[in-house]
Motif scaffolding. Structure first.
Motif, mmCIF file in Angstrom:
data_model
loop_
_atom_site.group_PDB
_atom_site.id
_atom_site.type_symbol
_atom_site.label_atom_id
_atom_site.label_comp_id
_atom_site.label_asym_id
_atom_site.label_seq_id
_atom_site.Cartn_x
_atom_site.Cartn_y
_atom_site.Cartn_z
ATOM 1 N N LEU A 67 -7.652 6.650 -6.741
ATOM 2 C CA LEU A 67 -8.053 7.594 -5.710
ATOM 3 C C LEU A 67 -8.538 8.886 -6.362
ATOM 4 O O LEU A 67 -7.877 9.425 -7.265
ATOM 5 C CB LEU A 67 -6.885 7.903 -4.772
ATOM 6 C CG LEU A 67 -7.283 8.529 -3.428
ATOM 7 C CD1 LEU A 67 -8.045 7.520 -2.569
ATOM 8 C CD2 LEU A 67 -6.057 9.020 -2.679
ATOM 9 N N GLU A 101 -15.028 3.838 -1.335
ATOM 10 C CA GLU A 101 -14.629 3.659 0.060
ATOM 11 C C GLU A 101 -13.768 4.845 0.486
ATOM 12 O O GLU A 101 -12.857 5.264 -0.242
ATOM 13 C CB GLU A 101 -13.849 2.349 0.214
ATOM 14 C CG GLU A 101 -14.707 1.122 -0.084
ATOM 15 C CD GLU A 101 -13.880 -0.136 -0.294
ATOM 16 O OE1 GLU A 101 -14.381 -1.239 0.034
ATOM 17 O OE2 GLU A 101 -12.751 -0.038 -0.816
ATOM 18 N N ARG A 160 -8.162 4.486 5.650
ATOM 19 C CA ARG A 160 -7.938 3.112 5.212
ATOM 20 C C ARG A 160 -6.698 3.091 4.321
ATOM 21 O O ARG A 160 -6.213 4.135 3.885
ATOM 22 C CB ARG A 160 -9.153 2.538 4.472
ATOM 23 C CG ARG A 160 -9.451 3.192 3.153
ATOM 24 C CD ARG A 160 -10.752 2.694 2.510
ATOM 25 N NE ARG A 160 -10.696 1.298 2.166
ATOM 26 C CZ ARG A 160 -11.441 0.347 2.762
ATOM 27 N NH1 ARG A 160 -12.278 0.657 3.722
ATOM 28 N NH2 ARG A 160 -11.362 -0.911 2.394
ATOM 29 N N HIS A 161 -6.193 1.884 4.044
ATOM 30 C CA HIS A 161 -5.041 1.736 3.163
ATOM 31 C C HIS A 161 -5.474 1.913 1.704
ATOM 32 O O HIS A 161 -6.607 1.626 1.325
ATOM 33 C CB HIS A 161 -4.432 0.346 3.311
ATOM 34 C CG HIS A 161 -3.870 0.050 4.672
ATOM 35 N ND1 HIS A 161 -4.667 -0.222 5.763
ATOM 36 C CD2 HIS A 161 -2.589 -0.022 5.109
ATOM 37 C CE1 HIS A 161 -3.896 -0.450 6.817
ATOM 38 N NE2 HIS A 161 -2.632 -0.329 6.452
ATOM 39 N N ASN A 162 -4.525 2.360 0.884
ATOM 40 C CA ASN A 162 -4.689 2.351 -0.573
ATOM 41 C C ASN A 162 -3.783 1.259 -1.135
ATOM 42 O O ASN A 162 -2.607 1.507 -1.416
ATOM 43 C CB ASN A 162 -4.257 3.692 -1.191
ATOM 44 C CG ASN A 162 -5.257 4.795 -0.971
ATOM 45 O OD1 ASN A 162 -6.435 4.558 -0.776
ATOM 46 N ND2 ASN A 162 -4.778 6.025 -1.002
ATOM 47 N N ARG A 184 0.121 10.390 0.863
ATOM 48 C CA ARG A 184 -1.291 10.760 0.713
ATOM 49 C C ARG A 184 -1.550 12.170 1.239
ATOM 50 O O ARG A 184 -2.314 12.944 0.656
ATOM 51 C CB ARG A 184 -2.177 9.751 1.429
ATOM 52 C CG ARG A 184 -3.513 9.604 0.742
ATOM 53 C CD ARG A 184 -4.390 8.564 1.376
ATOM 54 N NE ARG A 184 -3.721 7.307 1.679
ATOM 55 C CZ ARG A 184 -4.303 6.306 2.329
ATOM 56 N NH1 ARG A 184 -5.558 6.456 2.747
ATOM 57 N NH2 ARG A 184 -3.664 5.191 2.578
ATOM 58 N N SER A 192 -11.012 7.003 1.888
ATOM 59 C CA SER A 192 -9.585 6.774 2.080
ATOM 60 C C SER A 192 -8.971 7.784 3.035
ATOM 61 O O SER A 192 -8.172 7.423 3.899
ATOM 62 C CB SER A 192 -8.866 6.843 0.724
ATOM 63 O OG SER A 192 -7.473 6.864 0.891
ATOM 64 N N ARG A 234 -11.844 9.233 -2.057
ATOM 65 C CA ARG A 234 -12.442 7.898 -2.087
ATOM 66 C C ARG A 234 -11.831 7.099 -3.224
ATOM 67 O O ARG A 234 -11.367 7.655 -4.223
ATOM 68 C CB ARG A 234 -13.964 7.997 -2.259
ATOM 69 C CG ARG A 234 -14.653 8.609 -1.043
ATOM 70 C CD ARG A 234 -16.161 8.735 -1.228
ATOM 71 N NE ARG A 234 -16.793 9.268 -0.029
ATOM 72 C CZ ARG A 234 -17.240 8.522 0.987
ATOM 73 N NH1 ARG A 234 -17.147 7.195 0.906
ATOM 74 N NH2 ARG A 234 -17.784 9.075 2.038
ATOM 75 N N ASN A 235 -11.880 5.773 -3.051
ATOM 76 C CA ASN A 235 -11.319 4.918 -4.093
ATOM 77 C C ASN A 235 -12.366 4.567 -5.140
ATOM 78 O O ASN A 235 -13.492 5.097 -5.122
ATOM 79 C CB ASN A 235 -10.677 3.666 -3.472
ATOM 80 C CG ASN A 235 -11.702 2.725 -2.837
ATOM 81 O OD1 ASN A 235 -12.924 2.873 -3.018
ATOM 82 N ND2 ASN A 235 -11.220 1.743 -2.104
ATOM 83 N N TYR A 239 0.827 -1.220 0.000
ATOM 84 C CA TYR A 239 0.000 0.000 0.000
ATOM 85 C C TYR A 239 0.853 1.257 0.000
ATOM 86 O O TYR A 239 2.063 1.227 0.213
ATOM 87 C CB TYR A 239 -0.956 -0.010 1.198
ATOM 88 C CG TYR A 239 -0.307 -0.118 2.564
ATOM 89 C CD1 TYR A 239 0.023 1.023 3.291
ATOM 90 C CD2 TYR A 239 -0.042 -1.359 3.138
ATOM 91 C CE1 TYR A 239 0.598 0.934 4.553
ATOM 92 C CE2 TYR A 239 0.545 -1.462 4.391
ATOM 93 C CZ TYR A 239 0.858 -0.314 5.089
ATOM 94 O OH TYR A 239 1.443 -0.417 6.335
ATOM 95 N N ASP A 250 -5.565 0.169 -6.450
ATOM 96 C CA ASP A 250 -6.607 1.157 -6.181
ATOM 97 C C ASP A 250 -6.415 2.417 -7.020
ATOM 98 O O ASP A 250 -5.301 2.771 -7.418
ATOM 99 C CB ASP A 250 -6.586 1.562 -4.700
ATOM 100 C CG ASP A 250 -7.537 0.733 -3.848
ATOM 101 O OD1 ASP A 250 -8.016 -0.313 -4.343
ATOM 102 O OD2 ASP A 250 -7.791 1.121 -2.699
#
Length: 381
Positions: free
Chosen positions: A336, A366, A328-330, A301, A368, A361-362, A295, A334
């Motif tokens: 973004l 979800e 959360r993890h990416n 990020r 992120s 969000r991904n 990740y 994924d």
């Protein structure tokens, strides 16, 4: 996606003794730690960091362009300061062998960092907060404060940043956050999906020399969507090239690090002690600590959020604050999508300020990361 065969291995736990030892450090100035990746904001260091997050703003990267701005030369992008301090980037003390995940920061900038500025830092452990998490059950939020100074002694920025210390065994075996993600088949995108997302790259606007005036901004205005991804190990390594990583060392220097800090050396599939940072490029080890796969980096990020703001504000704006909270993890694969909206505009101490709410969000919608930024803009007054 399958779990590695080495899940029988167990990792150190969070102990009361370890927490007590850490609490004794709260407020104490931290002495010499691992040297930073960058001491100076050289042209190359700035450009490498900017390119590591996919930022090609000429104010950071093009001396001829920057010379024609009111700044008279290259500036360092705000998030460049991650490369000048291991502490703000997640180099935690105490609880040897207990996993650390960089999870957020609260930044304030006071002055621009200019080409060839030399940066020094002062840091201390600010607080320890216990939590109960879906990812790993019991976790400890370890918060540090770092002040950044230029060669003239001027404070250019300050930041609180935090890691969550988690028990790898619990995260892998009992953590509920990523059970559904790990059960999914690996995502494979159709060429049309990739092309549609990458149109956001093609249309990405760098405001640049055209001023964005405070009077022209309205509450509720939406910022252009910024796209990052699709996530690849190549991309994670590109960030590490500009940022420096926490534990990335080779040969004798790798041995010296692990010899001095044995908890950093976790054997790989060859029985060789290697660093926990490899969760960012080694999928089997990422799964072993409870993550959904290799990740992205937390500071990476946070830097994407500030990139979103600096693109929007233009050369004459100044990023005053950025708050980032990772949710959360990416993992690899994924996408973004970063969105922002003007929450309010106000005047404070003669500064014309705009507060912006951000979220990313991904591809599956979800959440992120959440963020807030405060930008100072020029005024027509």
């Amino acid at each position: 996606m399958t779990m590695p065969t080495t899940t029988e291995r167990t990792f150190p736990k969070i102990s009361e003794r370890g927490l007590d030892e850490l609490r004794e450090r709260i407020g104490a100035k931290i002495g010499a730690t691992a040297e930073p990746w960058c001491y100076e904001a050289t042209r190359d260091n700035i450009r490498h960091y900017a390119h590591g997050i996919g930022d090609d703003n000429p104010l950071w990267c093009d001396p001829d362009y920057a010379a024609k701005t009111r700044h008279g030369g290259i500036l360092a992008l705000p998030s460049f300061l991650f490369s000048t301090s291991r502490i703000v980037s997640g180099y935690v003390g105490g609880l040897p062998g207990v996993h650390a995940m960089w999870s957020g920061a609260d930044w304030s900038w006071h002055k621009a960092v200019r080409r060839n500025d030399t940066i020094s830092t002062e840091a201390y452990l600010k607080d320890l907060i216990e939590h109960e998490t879906r990812f790993a059950g019991r976790a400890v939020q370890q918060i540090y404060h770092v002040d950044f100074f230029n060669q003239h002694g001027d404070k250019v920025a300050e930041a609180d940043s935090w890691c969550f210390r988690t028990e790898r065994d619990h995260a892998r075996e009992q953590g509920s956050k990523y059970k559904e993600v790990r059960a999914r088949a690996p995502r494979r995108y159709a060429p049309e999906e990739i092309a549609e997302a990458c149109r956001l790259y093609a249309n990405e606007e760098v405001r640049g020399a055209e001023p964005r005036y405070w009077e022209d901004v309205n509450e509720g205005d939406e910022l252009p969507i910024m796209f990052k991804g699709p996530m690849t190990v190549t991309g994670f390594i590109a960030f590490a090239q500009g940022w420096g990583g926490l534990y990335i060392r080779a040969n004798k220097l790798a041995w010296k690090l692990i010899d001095a800090h044995p908890g950093v050396g976790i054997t790989n599939r060859f029985g060789i002690p290697d660093v926990p940072e490899r969760v960012h490029w080694e999928e089997d080890f990422a799964l072993e600590v409870g993550a959904p796969g290799a990740y992205d980096y937390g500071p990476e990020r946070n830097s994407w959020l500030t990139h979103h703001l600096t693109n929007w504000m233009g050369d004459d704006g100044f990023l005053r604050k950025s708050y980032c909270k990772i949710r959360r993890h990416n993992p690899e694969g994924d996408m973004l999508f970063i969105r922002g909206k003007v929450k309010r505009k106000y005047v404070e101490n003669g500064r014309y300020l705009v507060e912006i709410e951000q979220e990313a969000r991904n591809q599956d919608d979800e959440l992120s990361v959440l963020g807030t930024g405060v930008v100072e803009l020029p005024s027509r007054r």
